[in-house]
Structure formats: structure tokens, C-alpha cells
Design a protein around this motif. Structure first.
Motif, PDB file in Angstrom:
ATOM      1  N   TYR A 112       0.847  -1.206   0.042  1.00 21.45           N
ATOM      2  CA  TYR A 112       0.014   0.318  -0.154  1.00 21.45           C
ATOM      3  C   TYR A 112       0.755   1.035   0.059  1.00 21.45           C
ATOM      4  CZ  TYR A 112       1.004   0.329   5.119  1.00 21.45           C
ATOM      5  OH  TYR A 112       1.528   0.465   6.289  1.00 21.45           O
ATOM      6  N   TRP A 153      -2.216  -3.256  -3.434  1.00 20.44           N
ATOM      7  CA  TRP A 153      -3.320  -2.421  -3.328  1.00 20.44           C
ATOM      8  C   TRP A 153      -2.505  -0.928  -3.618  1.00 20.44           C
ATOM      9  CZ3 TRP A 153      -6.267   0.438   0.777  1.00 20.44           C
ATOM     10  CH2 TRP A 153      -7.468   0.780   0.451  1.00 20.44           C
ATOM     11  N   ASP A 154      -2.077  -0.629  -4.510  1.00 21.70           N
ATOM     12  CA  ASP A 154      -1.207   0.638  -4.900  1.00 21.70           C
ATOM     13  C   ASP A 154      -1.382   0.883  -6.360  1.00 21.70           C
ATOM     14  OD1 ASP A 154      -0.101   3.245  -4.258  1.00 21.70           O
ATOM     15  OD2 ASP A 154       1.798   2.274  -4.228  1.00 21.70           O
ATOM     16  N   LYS A 155      -0.603   1.903  -6.757  1.00 28.66           N
ATOM     17  CA  LYS A 155      -0.449   2.296  -8.330  1.00 28.66           C
ATOM     18  C   LYS A 155       0.841   2.649  -8.598  1.00 28.66           C
ATOM     19  CE  LYS A 155      -5.316   3.882  -8.286  1.00 28.66           C
ATOM     20  NZ  LYS A 155      -6.326   4.847  -8.848  1.00 28.66           N
ATOM     21  N   ILE A 158      -3.371  -2.695 -13.413  1.00 24.66           N
ATOM     22  CA  ILE A 158      -3.405  -1.331 -12.778  1.00 24.66           C
ATOM     23  C   ILE A 158      -3.097  -0.020 -13.579  1.00 24.66           C
ATOM     24  CG2 ILE A 158      -2.163   0.018 -10.939  1.00 24.66           C
ATOM     25  CD1 ILE A 158      -1.986  -2.963  -9.568  1.00 24.66           C
ATOM     26  N   ASN A 211      -8.236  -0.670  -7.983  1.00 25.04           N
ATOM     27  CA  ASN A 211      -7.753  -0.668  -6.473  1.00 25.04           C
ATOM     28  C   ASN A 211      -8.962  -0.200  -5.793  1.00 25.04           C
ATOM     29  OD1 ASN A 211      -5.194  -0.242  -8.001  1.00 25.04           O
ATOM     30  ND2 ASN A 211      -4.391  -0.734  -6.089  1.00 25.04           N
TER      31      ASN A 211
END
Length: 297
Positions: free
Chosen positions: A9, A68-70, A92, A266
Motif C-alpha cells: 500500500y 493495493w497501490d498504483k 493497474i 484498486n
């Protein structure tokens, strides 16, 4: 001990809204027997040295990562090192860029608003001649969306030529798209959460005072039973993008038909839980377990 996993994250998003959901994911993962660690993206750094790439700050690699991030550079590096990501770096990337989302889903018989990708501007707007083509193609009102944005905060309803020139000038060299406006979906849309090949939770979002239905923008949320057509659209978009799970936003067309708004790789899950009582983290961890055990292709 079960499979070792990481939840990646963003280390610079420390509000309760984000940390609460990381803790939630950790609890659910543990209930499935996963040996999980929550890791900030700024704790492991992509490093290039002696013509090779590696990660600084890592002692032992996991079996899988719930990404759970970009942070695409980190995601790609983890995949390069042979680690299975949920979702993949490619999924993503496509979801995070709205122009890329629409371009990727084009020619696939997906019902979408008419969309024009703004031409590249390097510094500031100096030639606005293309805006005449935009006006003729879409009419007013029309929508401008920044390609990178969340919670409906970078979406603008444009009523006339003066507002069009003003907003495009204001956006400068940011990337954005122009879209036709659907009056039939003013202030309302659907959020359908897809896991694998199923819609596992759905809600109607509706605002009484804003063209955007996002809860963050003041919209209300209601449990919703989607039609087969709505579910088919959501699952197909998610699978074409290659997402393991996604939050698909759907608009209402003039005759009530579903129209794709966007796909979120996400998607947050607290609102859908508060609205429906469905904990989609259970569906996501169950899916991960099935994939890792070879029970889901």
C-alpha cells in the motif's frame, strides 16, 4: 504455515480511510491461513545497480502480493522477479489511466460514451483550434475527465464554449479526455465489484445535487440487484483488462441500457460493505487462494 503474502500500500496515504482497509485486508487474509505482511511502497525500493534491477529493503520474497497501490515501477519489478500480483501491473496501469482504459476496451463491443482523447500539450495551451472539433463532435454540455483521478474529484461538467476554453487552459499540460454527457445518468451510477468472473456486490449511487454520483461528492448509496446485462458488461470489462478484481462503474443510457463509466483496479471496499453488508475482501482472498492452489484458471 500458509502461503506468504504481502499487501503493498502507499506509504504516503496515512488517513484512517486507507489504514483501516489495510488492517481489514490483513485480518481477512489471516483468516484464510495466509502469512501476511503489510508493506508500504516506500519501504522497498526498486534499485538499478551493475546493470541489474533488484529491490532494496527486502530480505525474503513472498509467494504473492495483493498490490493495493498504483506504483507501477514497483509492481513491474515484483513481476520481473517472478511474483504473482493481484492485480497485475498491466491491469493497474490500464485502469489508472482513463484514456488508456477506453482505448484498450475499444473495438470490443463495449457500450461507452463517445470519447475524445485530448492532444498532448507540453507546457500550456497555445493553440485551441481543436476545441472547435470537440464542440462539433460532442455538443454541450460535455464532460472533461482528467485521466488520473479518484473519487470523481477530477471530473468536470462543461456547459458552453467559454467554460470549455477556461477549463482546458486551466488544465494546462495535464492529460484528460472529452466525453459526451448522458443526461439519463445525471447524478446516478452503479458500482459493481467483480472478482474473477463474478459480480459479488453491487450498489446504486445517487446524488440529489451533483452530476457526479460518487459518495465522496455527496452521493447516497443503496443496495442494488444488477441485471444480467449490467453484470455481463462489468465482468467483460474486468476480464478484457486482465484484472483479478475490479470496481466497475456503470452509467444509465437513454433507454436504461448499461454504459461503461470506468474500471477501478484498486476499488475501496468499505462503502460497498456499509451499503450491502457484503465483505468483498472474503471473495478476493478466496479467489487468491483458488488461483494459488490451481483451482481457478
Amino acid at each position: 504455515m500458509g502461503k506468504k503474502g504481502w499487501i503493498i500500500y502507499n506509504g504516503n496515504l496515512n488517513s484512517d480511510k486507507f489504514t483501516e482497509q489495510v488492517d481489514w485486508l490483513m485480518r481477512t487474509a489471516s483468516s484464510f491461513g495466509f502469512d501476511m505482511k503489510a508493506i508500504k511502497n516506500n519501504e522497498i525500493l526498486v534499485t538499478i545497480e551493475n546493470s541489474t534491477t533488484t529491490l532494496t529493503g527486502v530480505e525474503e520474497l513472498p509467494d504473492f502480493v495483493f498490490f493495493w497501490d498504483k506504483d507501477l515501477f514497483l509492481a513491474r519489478q515484483l513481476e520481473k522477479m517472478g511474483i504473482r500480483l493481484f492485480n497485475s501491473a498491466k491491469a493497474i496501469e490500464i485502469c489508472d489511466d482513463k484514456a488508456l482504459t477506453y482505448q484498450h476496451l475499444a473495438d470490443q463491443q463495449i457500450n461507452m460514451p463517445k470519447t475524445i482523447i485530448a492532444p498532448k500539450i507540453f507546457v500550456e495551451l497555445q493553440d485551441s483550434s481543436h476545441l472547435q472539433m470537440i464542440k462539433q463532435a460532442l455538443g454541450f454540455p460535455l464532460i472533461i475527465k482528467e485521466v488520473f483521478g479518484s473519487f470523481g474529484e477530477q471530473v468536470y461538467l462543461i456547459h458552453n464554449e467559454e467554460e470549455l476554453v477556461q477549463k482546458v487552459t486551466e488544465l494546462g499540460n495535464k492529460s484528460y479526455i472529452f466525453q459526451s454527457y448522458l443526461q439519463s445518468s445525471y447524478g446516478k451510477d452503479l458500482r459493481l465489484n467483480v472478482v474473477g468472473d463474478q459480480v459479488v456486490a453491487s450498489m446504486l449511487r445517487q446524488s440529489e445535487h451533483d452530476f457526479r454520483a460518487n459518495v465522496t461528492a455527496g452521493g447516497n448509496m443503496y443496495p442494488y440487484q444488477p441485471t444480467d446485462q449490467e453484470k455481463e458488461l462489468a465482468v467483460r470489462c474486468s476480464q478484457l483488462i486482465g484484472a483479478d478484481f475490479a470496481g466497475v462503474d456503470v452509467l444509465f443510457g437513454e433507454n436504461g441500457e448499461p454504459v461503461l463509466c470506468e474500471v477501478n483496479s484498486n476499488a475501496h471496499f468499505k462503502n460497498i460493505y456499509d451499503c450491502t453488508g457484503i465483505d468483498i475482501t472474503i471473495n478476493m482472498m478466496s479467489y487468491i487462494q483458488q488461483v494459488l492452489e490451481g483451482r481457478h484458471v
